[in-house]
Scaffold this motif. Sequence first.
Motif, PDB file in Angstrom:
ATOM      1  N   LEU A   1      65.787 -15.673  62.160  1.00 40.64           N
ATOM      2  CA  LEU A   1      65.929 -17.037  62.658  1.00 40.64           C
ATOM      3  C   LEU A   1      66.228 -17.079  64.153  1.00 40.64           C
ATOM      4  CD1 LEU A   1      67.963 -18.677  59.740  1.00 40.64           C
ATOM      5  CD2 LEU A   1      65.566 -19.073  60.341  1.00 40.64           C
ATOM      6  N   THR A   2      67.074 -16.165  64.621  1.00 43.61           N
ATOM      7  CA  THR A   2      67.420 -16.176  66.040  1.00 43.61           C
ATOM      8  C   THR A   2      66.228 -15.790  66.901  1.00 43.61           C
ATOM      9  OG1 THR A   2      69.685 -15.567  65.420  1.00 43.61           O
ATOM     10  CG2 THR A   2      69.099 -15.392  67.734  1.00 43.61           C
TER      11      THR A   2
ATOM     12  N   ARG B   1      63.155 -16.619  66.243  1.00 43.84           N
ATOM     13  CA  ARG B   1      62.379 -17.851  66.326  1.00 43.84           C
ATOM     14  C   ARG B   1      62.989 -18.809  67.338  1.00 43.84           C
ATOM     15  NH1 ARG B   1      62.007 -19.564  60.126  1.00 43.84           N
ATOM     16  NH2 ARG B   1      61.309 -21.529  61.080  1.00 43.84           N
ATOM     17  N   LEU B   2      64.308 -18.929  67.312  1.00 44.95           N
ATOM     18  CA  LEU B   2      64.982 -19.827  68.251  1.00 44.95           C
ATOM     19  C   LEU B   2      64.835 -19.312  69.678  1.00 44.95           C
ATOM     20  CD1 LEU B   2      66.768 -22.347  68.529  1.00 44.95           C
ATOM     21  CD2 LEU B   2      68.758 -20.846  68.295  1.00 44.95           C
TER      22      LEU B   2
ATOM     23  N   ASP C   1      66.670 -21.757  55.302  1.00 50.55           N
ATOM     24  CA  ASP C   1      66.399 -21.369  56.686  1.00 50.55           C
ATOM     25  C   ASP C   1      66.069 -22.579  57.554  1.00 50.55           C
ATOM     26  OD1 ASP C   1      66.855 -18.789  55.965  1.00 50.55           O
ATOM     27  OD2 ASP C   1      64.784 -18.111  56.165  1.00 50.55           O
TER      28      ASP C   1
ATOM     29  N   LEU D   1      68.281 -23.726  61.269  1.00 50.97           N
ATOM     30  CA  LEU D   1      67.791 -23.690  62.651  1.00 50.97           C
ATOM     31  C   LEU D   1      68.341 -24.805  63.532  1.00 50.97           C
ATOM     32  CD1 LEU D   1      64.103 -22.452  62.380  1.00 50.97           C
ATOM     33  CD2 LEU D   1      65.909 -21.484  63.822  1.00 50.97           C
TER      34      LEU D   1
ATOM     35  N   ASP E   1      71.472 -12.039  62.174  1.00 48.46           N
ATOM     36  CA  ASP E   1      71.143 -13.285  61.519  1.00 48.46           C
ATOM     37  C   ASP E   1      70.369 -12.992  60.235  1.00 48.46           C
ATOM     38  OD1 ASP E   1      68.599 -12.553  62.254  1.00 48.46           O
ATOM     39  OD2 ASP E   1      68.165 -14.336  63.419  1.00 48.46           O
TER      40      ASP E   1
ATOM     41  N   ALA F   1      73.938 -18.137  63.491  1.00 50.02           N
ATOM     42  CA  ALA F   1      73.712 -18.595  62.121  1.00 50.02           C
ATOM     43  C   ALA F   1      75.011 -19.013  61.432  1.00 50.02           C
ATOM     44  CB  ALA F   1      73.020 -17.505  61.304  1.00 50.02           C
TER      45      ALA F   1
ATOM     46  N   MET G   1      71.821 -23.905  64.561  1.00 47.54           N
ATOM     47  CA  MET G   1      71.818 -22.776  65.488  1.00 47.54           C
ATOM     48  C   MET G   1      71.449 -23.231  66.891  1.00 47.54           C
ATOM     49  SD  MET G   1      69.998 -19.982  62.961  1.00 47.54           S
ATOM     50  CE  MET G   1      69.837 -18.716  64.234  1.00 47.54           C
ATOM     51  N   ALA G   2      70.449 -24.104  66.978  1.00 46.37           N
ATOM     52  CA  ALA G   2      70.048 -24.628  68.287  1.00 46.37           C
ATOM     53  C   ALA G   2      71.178 -25.433  68.918  1.00 46.37           C
ATOM     54  CB  ALA G   2      68.800 -25.490  68.141  1.00 46.37           C
TER      55      ALA G   2
END
Length: 298
Positions: A117-118, A120-121, A86, A90, A113, A70, A93-94
Amino acid sequence: MDALITAGRVATGPLGRHVVDGAVLVRQGVIAEVGPRAEVERRASEDVPRIAHPDATLLPGLIDCHLHLAFDAGGDPVSTLGEAEDADLLPGMADRAMRALNTGVTTVRDLGDRNGLTLRLRDAFAAGTDPAPRILAAGTPLTRPGGHCWFLGGEVDGKNAIRDLARRNAESGVDVIKVMATGGGITKGGPPIWEAQFTTDELLVVVEEAKRAGLPVAAHAHGTAGIAAAVAAGVDTLEHCTWITKDGFDLREDLVAEIAAKGIRVCPAASPDWRGFAERFGAERAEEMFIGFRRMSQ
């Protein structure tokens, strides 16, 4: 995916151990054989695809044990994070995760994070078909009110609040529980980096809840007092472990012995570039810190 990958050298272990003219045989996406090319080729079927790199060195996927996807690499990652929604975080982050993969890092351990979020990734990568790094995610790190990385949403006060957040993290599907046992450098106005944020009894609650869920505990711990509390509580990894005090450094040999006896892993989360560290923080401080790292590695 099946493949026979050959290379001029294949790394097989630490301290430079390698095989000259080596090969790796992959069956259904899993490494099945590693060794001298002639031997591995005999175990491969005739129709398996061949990938040759005669002038290269083949090595296992690297693991980054401590990062925060993040955060960007700018001069003020905390402000950048705070100003972003948010949905806007993302993609960045990707991108950072894929940059890690492109440098040979196939597994990353994200130790904190915001808003899951992490997670979800991680799940999006796992569900996809394109190459992507494996992510081990900690979710929301536990910290005291106004404590280190409070802006990630993990402020807790008292054992009941600690237990509740640890349980909620586990239920969300994290791979590791993260707790900020001491202050940290990037939190403006937060506790000093050497100051302990939780007592041993409070950290025991974190460890107990994590163990109940079958999860390890990673403790951010710069200061000697926080390191001592985390070791007594039985965490699984110490992040940074720099032995900082208000007046300097205090590496305690009895604690080093206890860390080793308990099998607690230390992740310095610092570059081995001593000169670069010295340029930023001063040669004397860099030398004291790296003396500690060297002592613990013996």
